[in-house]
Scaffold this motif. Structure first.
Motif, mmCIF file in Angstrom:
data_model
loop_
_atom_site.group_PDB
_atom_site.id
_atom_site.type_symbol
_atom_site.label_atom_id
_atom_site.label_comp_id
_atom_site.label_asym_id
_atom_site.label_seq_id
_atom_site.Cartn_x
_atom_site.Cartn_y
_atom_site.Cartn_z
ATOM 1 N N THR A 82 -9.769 -5.047 -12.488
ATOM 2 C CA THR A 82 -9.156 -6.207 -11.841
ATOM 3 C C THR A 82 -9.320 -6.052 -10.337
ATOM 4 O OG1 THR A 82 -7.048 -7.442 -11.551
ATOM 5 C CG2 THR A 82 -6.862 -5.080 -11.955
ATOM 6 N N LEU A 83 -9.359 -7.122 -9.563
ATOM 7 C CA LEU A 83 -9.723 -7.022 -8.142
ATOM 8 C C LEU A 83 -8.551 -6.690 -7.234
ATOM 9 C CD1 LEU A 83 -12.098 -10.085 -8.258
ATOM 10 C CD2 LEU A 83 -12.821 -7.716 -7.906
ATOM 11 N N VAL A 84 -7.414 -7.348 -7.443
ATOM 12 C CA VAL A 84 -6.267 -7.153 -6.539
ATOM 13 C C VAL A 84 -5.030 -6.830 -7.373
ATOM 14 C CG1 VAL A 84 -4.836 -8.197 -4.733
ATOM 15 C CG2 VAL A 84 -7.284 -8.777 -4.881
ATOM 16 N N TRP A 85 -4.549 -5.601 -7.230
ATOM 17 C CA TRP A 85 -3.415 -5.101 -8.019
ATOM 18 C C TRP A 85 -2.743 -4.004 -7.208
ATOM 19 C CZ3 TRP A 85 -3.977 -1.597 -12.993
ATOM 20 C CH2 TRP A 85 -2.759 -1.553 -13.690
ATOM 21 N N TYR A 86 -1.421 -3.978 -7.263
ATOM 22 C CA TYR A 86 -0.704 -2.941 -6.510
ATOM 23 C C TYR A 86 -0.929 -1.546 -7.104
ATOM 24 C CZ TYR A 86 2.680 -2.400 -10.231
ATOM 25 O OH TYR A 86 3.251 -2.109 -11.432
ATOM 26 N N SER A 87 -1.237 -1.485 -8.393
ATOM 27 C CA SER A 87 -1.355 -0.196 -9.083
ATOM 28 C C SER A 87 -2.815 0.238 -9.174
ATOM 29 C CB SER A 87 -0.759 -0.327 -10.486
ATOM 30 O OG SER A 87 -0.779 0.906 -11.152
ATOM 31 N N ILE A 96 -3.124 0.396 5.762
ATOM 32 C CA ILE A 96 -3.592 -0.652 6.679
ATOM 33 C C ILE A 96 -2.378 -1.224 7.415
ATOM 34 C CG2 ILE A 96 -4.749 -2.901 6.834
ATOM 35 C CD1 ILE A 96 -6.632 -0.660 5.948
ATOM 36 N N ALA A 97 -2.503 -1.330 8.729
ATOM 37 C CA ALA A 97 -1.310 -1.608 9.540
ATOM 38 C C ALA A 97 -0.829 -3.058 9.489
ATOM 39 C CB ALA A 97 -1.567 -1.190 10.984
ATOM 40 N N THR A 98 -1.741 -3.998 9.573
ATOM 41 C CA THR A 98 -1.282 -5.381 9.709
ATOM 42 C C THR A 98 -1.762 -6.257 8.560
ATOM 43 O OG1 THR A 98 -3.252 -6.145 10.906
ATOM 44 C CG2 THR A 98 -1.469 -5.163 12.227
ATOM 45 N N GLY A 99 -1.057 -7.364 8.365
ATOM 46 C CA GLY A 99 -1.415 -8.317 7.329
ATOM 47 C C GLY A 99 -2.797 -8.918 7.543
ATOM 48 N N SER A 100 -3.136 -9.194 8.791
ATOM 49 C CA SER A 100 -4.441 -9.830 9.027
ATOM 50 C C SER A 100 -5.583 -8.856 8.725
ATOM 51 C CB SER A 100 -4.535 -10.394 10.446
ATOM 52 O OG SER A 100 -4.393 -9.362 11.383
ATOM 53 N N GLU A 101 -5.379 -7.583 9.037
ATOM 54 C CA GLU A 101 -6.424 -6.604 8.701
ATOM 55 C C GLU A 101 -6.509 -6.404 7.188
ATOM 56 O OE1 GLU A 101 -6.003 -2.777 10.571
ATOM 57 O OE2 GLU A 101 -8.003 -2.122 9.927
ATOM 58 N N LEU A 102 -5.349 -6.354 6.540
ATOM 59 C CA LEU A 102 -5.333 -6.176 5.086
ATOM 60 C C LEU A 102 -6.016 -7.350 4.378
ATOM 61 C CD1 LEU A 102 -4.482 -4.489 2.645
ATOM 62 C CD2 LEU A 102 -2.247 -5.620 2.723
ATOM 63 N N LEU A 103 -5.817 -8.539 4.905
ATOM 64 C CA LEU A 103 -6.478 -9.715 4.330
ATOM 65 C C LEU A 103 -8.000 -9.563 4.405
ATOM 66 C CD1 LEU A 103 -5.883 -12.472 3.067
ATOM 67 C CD2 LEU A 103 -5.763 -13.445 5.376
ATOM 68 N N GLN A 104 -8.488 -9.072 5.520
ATOM 69 C CA GLN A 104 -9.931 -8.840 5.658
ATOM 70 C C GLN A 104 -10.405 -7.766 4.675
ATOM 71 O OE1 GLN A 104 -11.978 -10.879 7.159
ATOM 72 N NE2 GLN A 104 -10.047 -11.937 7.591
ATOM 73 N N VAL A 105 -9.610 -6.704 4.548
ATOM 74 C CA VAL A 105 -9.933 -5.620 3.619
ATOM 75 C C VAL A 105 -9.994 -6.150 2.186
ATOM 76 C CG1 VAL A 105 -8.885 -3.554 2.544
ATOM 77 C CG2 VAL A 105 -9.105 -3.698 5.040
ATOM 78 N N MET A 106 -9.022 -6.983 1.831
ATOM 79 C CA MET A 106 -8.966 -7.545 0.475
ATOM 80 C C MET A 106 -10.172 -8.453 0.216
ATOM 81 S SD MET A 106 -5.984 -9.947 -1.204
ATOM 82 C CE MET A 106 -6.699 -11.491 -0.605
ATOM 83 N N ASN A 141 6.233 -1.504 -3.946
ATOM 84 C CA ASN A 141 4.936 -0.815 -4.015
ATOM 85 C C ASN A 141 3.741 -1.744 -3.878
ATOM 86 O OD1 ASN A 141 6.162 1.659 -4.426
ATOM 87 N ND2 ASN A 141 6.162 1.426 -6.655
ATOM 88 N N ASN A 142 3.996 -2.997 -3.513
ATOM 89 C CA ASN A 142 2.890 -3.962 -3.464
ATOM 90 C C ASN A 142 2.563 -4.302 -2.007
ATOM 91 O OD1 ASN A 142 1.054 -6.010 -3.731
ATOM 92 N ND2 ASN A 142 2.276 -7.227 -5.149
ATOM 93 N N VAL A 143 1.617 -3.577 -1.460
ATOM 94 C CA VAL A 143 1.290 -3.721 -0.036
ATOM 95 C C VAL A 143 0.787 -5.128 0.290
ATOM 96 C CG1 VAL A 143 -1.105 -2.876 -0.256
ATOM 97 C CG2 VAL A 143 0.126 -2.535 1.891
ATOM 98 N N PHE A 144 0.147 -5.779 -0.671
ATOM 99 C CA PHE A 144 -0.378 -7.130 -0.423
ATOM 100 C C PHE A 144 0.773 -8.114 -0.196
ATOM 101 C CE2 PHE A 144 -3.399 -4.903 -3.230
ATOM 102 C CZ PHE A 144 -4.482 -4.852 -2.376
ATOM 103 N N ILE A 148 0.954 -9.271 3.595
ATOM 104 C CA ILE A 148 0.327 -10.599 3.709
ATOM 105 C C ILE A 148 1.316 -11.682 3.306
ATOM 106 C CG2 ILE A 148 -1.576 -12.090 2.943
ATOM 107 C CD1 ILE A 148 -3.172 -9.481 2.331
ATOM 108 N N GLY A 149 2.114 -11.399 2.281
ATOM 109 C CA GLY A 149 3.055 -12.414 1.768
ATOM 110 C C GLY A 149 2.462 -13.180 0.599
ATOM 111 N N ASP A 150 3.196 -14.194 0.148
ATOM 112 C CA ASP A 150 2.811 -14.946 -1.055
ATOM 113 C C ASP A 150 1.350 -15.401 -1.039
ATOM 114 O OD1 ASP A 150 5.486 -14.711 -1.662
ATOM 115 O OD2 ASP A 150 5.890 -16.869 -1.725
#
Ligand code: XIL
Length: 315
Positions: A82-87, A96-106, A141-144, A148-150
């Motif tokens: 699966t592509l995006v999962w907390y586990s 990853i420090a910020t939501g905007s960077e995490l969004l790019q990573v995702m 435990n869900n960094v996304f 990033i939020g909803d």
């Protein structure tokens, strides 16, 4: 008599199994049973982030490629999981420090992983297990969700559509098999996605269940999701019981599996039933639910259980 795959094919459906690359290459009976009985595969762990991007920007698709090439050479459909999962997430992602960077990573992860398998995957589980039982978003435990939020869910689906426009895109979760707060929250999310043009094609119902506890409204639940104009799939079916097993529980298990099959057959947009493993021998259940097991259709010796025969007869 007959096989799961041939019986499912009579109504245009796929009957799949979760597959582990180690058993596929190491256990001939496992590979034979898969090839004879199943028309679909889901890599059990090989496409999860901790395996596919263990370090930032360094990708490893070798274990998944083993399963994908086996499936292709046997004309099996492949569900990407699966592509995006907390586990089973690579630890570095949590740093990853910020939501905007995490969004790019995702987005980068989705583009690379879907890009690697482009054209080969039937349905992708884009986002897995994003909700709590009460219908709220899973934040623990869900960094996304935390950073990033909803909106991480819809961003993931948009990135997925761009990465492989021909793959169908699913949201996948557990304990959503009946009508309850969790499944209703997901239903409302899908309805909203459809209204706003966020790409989504399918909801996967994991269906990890306990013998004699199949929700009575299983079919009604599948039906309400299908009525939103999406496909529905039974993605990780297993029905566990206490071990050592009793004959009575094995009989109930057969009835329970039959209920799930009948529910799927009654919903035209339910096009796949995937069980979470080929054989009880390697099922994840004993390790995760102590004192439980025997949840699948083939026993430890690859013999068809009562549930398997009834499923074939019902399909
Ligand atoms: C499980 C695998 O079967 C195990 O081998 C692994 O150790 C943990 O994950 N929901 C999911 C699956 O979406 O990915 C999980 O698979 C089972 C629960």
């Amino acid at each position: 008599t007959g096989t799961l795959s041939a019986s499912a094919a009579r109504t245009g459906r796929i009957f799949g199994a979760a597959v582990a690359s180690s058993h596929l290459t190491g256990d001939q009976q496992y590979a034979n049973t898969l090839d004879t009985e199943f028309s679909g595969v889901t890599p059990e762990n090989e496409m999860k982030w901790e395996t596919t991007e263990p370090e930032r920007g360094s990708f490893n698709f070798a274990p998944a490629d083993i399963i994908v090439s086996h499936a292709q050479s046997h004309n099996m459909k492949i569900r990407g999981h699966t592509l995006v999962w907390y586990s089973q997430l690579a630890p570095w992602v949590n740093d990853i420090a910020t939501g905007s960077e995490l969004l790019q990573v995702m987005k980068n992860h989705i583009a690379n992983e879907m890009g690697h398998f482009k054209g080969k995957i039937w349905y992708w589980d884009v986002v897995n297990e994003a909700f709590n039982d009460d219908g709220s978003r899973r934040s623990t435990n869900n960094v996304f969700q935390q950073k990033i939020g909803d909106s991480y869910i819809e961003e993931a689906f948009k990135a997925a559509r761009l990465a492989d426009p021909n793959a169908k895109l699913c949201y996948n979760d557990y304990d959503t098999d009946g009508i309850n707060e969790k499944s209703t929250a997901i239903y409302n999310m899908v309805k909203d996605f459809k209204a706003r043009g966020v790409p989504i094609d399918c909801v996967g119902f994991q269906s990890h269940m306990i013998v004699d506890q199949v929700p009575p409204d299983y079919q009604e639940n599948l039906q309400r999701f299908a009525a939103l104009g999406i496909d529905v799939q039974v993605t990780e079916l297993d029905i566990r019981m206490s071990t050592p097993v009793s004959d009575a529980d094995l009989q109930s298990q057969a009835d329970n599996y039959q209920r799930v099959v009948k529910a799927c057959l009654a919903v035209s947009h339910c096009n796949d039933i995937t069980v979470w493993g080929v054989t009880d021998k390697y099922s994840w259940i004993p390790q995760y639910f102590s004192g439980q097991g025997a949840a699948l259709l083939f026993d430890d010796n690859y013999k068809k259980k009562a549930a398997c025969n009834l499923v074939i007869q019902t399909l």
